[in-house]
Write a protein that holds these residues in place. Structure first.
Motif, mmCIF file in Angstrom:
data_model
loop_
_atom_site.group_PDB
_atom_site.id
_atom_site.type_symbol
_atom_site.label_atom_id
_atom_site.label_comp_id
_atom_site.label_asym_id
_atom_site.label_seq_id
_atom_site.Cartn_x
_atom_site.Cartn_y
_atom_site.Cartn_z
ATOM 1 N N LEU A 1 0.869 -1.174 0.000
ATOM 2 C CA LEU A 1 0.000 0.000 0.000
ATOM 3 C C LEU A 1 0.905 1.223 0.000
ATOM 4 C CD1 LEU A 1 -2.679 -0.790 2.728
ATOM 5 C CD2 LEU A 1 -3.036 -0.655 0.271
ATOM 6 N N VAL A 2 0.576 2.201 -0.820
ATOM 7 C CA VAL A 2 1.370 3.419 -0.903
ATOM 8 C C VAL A 2 0.466 4.602 -0.555
ATOM 9 C CG1 VAL A 2 2.722 4.910 -2.419
ATOM 10 C CG2 VAL A 2 2.866 2.426 -2.668
ATOM 11 N N HIS A 3 0.890 5.402 0.400
ATOM 12 C CA HIS A 3 0.118 6.581 0.785
ATOM 13 C C HIS A 3 0.210 7.630 -0.308
ATOM 14 C CE1 HIS A 3 -0.537 10.457 2.964
ATOM 15 N NE2 HIS A 3 -1.594 9.758 3.342
ATOM 16 N N SER A 4 -0.943 8.161 -0.715
ATOM 17 C CA SER A 4 -0.983 9.222 -1.715
ATOM 18 C C SER A 4 -1.203 10.556 -1.018
ATOM 19 C CB SER A 4 -2.106 8.987 -2.729
ATOM 20 O OG SER A 4 -2.228 10.110 -3.583
ATOM 21 N N HIS A 5 -0.141 11.352 -0.957
ATOM 22 C CA HIS A 5 -0.240 12.669 -0.317
ATOM 23 C C HIS A 5 -1.186 13.586 -1.096
ATOM 24 C CE1 HIS A 5 2.922 11.763 2.566
ATOM 25 N NE2 HIS A 5 3.596 11.209 1.564
ATOM 26 N N VAL A 6 -1.117 13.537 -2.420
ATOM 27 C CA VAL A 6 -1.946 14.414 -3.251
ATOM 28 C C VAL A 6 -3.425 14.078 -3.086
ATOM 29 C CG1 VAL A 6 -2.501 15.073 -5.628
ATOM 30 C CG2 VAL A 6 -0.114 14.841 -4.925
ATOM 31 N N LEU A 7 -3.780 12.809 -3.204
ATOM 32 C CA LEU A 7 -5.191 12.438 -3.058
ATOM 33 C C LEU A 7 -5.683 12.661 -1.632
ATOM 34 C CD1 LEU A 7 -5.376 9.202 -5.241
ATOM 35 C CD2 LEU A 7 -6.270 11.478 -5.792
ATOM 36 N N SER A 8 -4.846 12.394 -0.659
ATOM 37 C CA SER A 8 -5.231 12.627 0.732
ATOM 38 C C SER A 8 -5.529 14.097 0.976
ATOM 39 C CB SER A 8 -4.119 12.152 1.671
ATOM 40 O OG SER A 8 -3.962 10.758 1.603
ATOM 41 N N ALA A 9 -4.686 14.971 0.431
ATOM 42 C CA ALA A 9 -4.903 16.411 0.586
ATOM 43 C C ALA A 9 -6.158 16.846 -0.159
ATOM 44 C CB ALA A 9 -3.690 17.185 0.079
ATOM 45 N N THR A 10 -6.412 16.245 -1.310
ATOM 46 C CA THR A 10 -7.567 16.611 -2.122
ATOM 47 C C THR A 10 -8.876 16.280 -1.429
ATOM 48 O OG1 THR A 10 -6.321 16.292 -4.165
ATOM 49 C CG2 THR A 10 -8.723 16.234 -4.351
#
Length: 80
Positions: free
Chosen positions: A27-36
């Motif tokens: 699993l890879v954390h998505s900083h961009v999608l999380s912020a969105t």
């Protein structure tokens, strides 16, 4: 098709069945999608499977669960 809900035990049994078939992908954390969206988003890297997708998991589990009679009639599969 069945309307039966998938349970934790179903998932655990599939994991055991797939242990020697499918890779355990990260699993890879998505900083961009999380912020969105304002919450944590993790991406499951199933593109790292030998097949290039998650489909090997569902197909293998389903085919492994067929009766001998169902297997004798054969399997037809399609992927888009």
């Amino acid at each position: 098709m069945s309307d039966r809900q998938v349970t934790y035990d179903d998932v655990a049994a599939a994991r055991e069945l797939l242990a020697d078939v499918a890779l355990r992908t990260p699993l890879v954390h998505s900083h961009v999608l999380s912020a969105t969206i304002g919450g944590p988003v993790h991406l499951k890297c199933e593109n790292l499977q030998r097949s290039g997708s998650f489909k090997v998991r569902g197909a293998y589990v389903r085919i492994a669960g067929l009766t001998e009679g169902e297997r004798a009639r054969g399997v037809v599969a399609a992927s888009a």
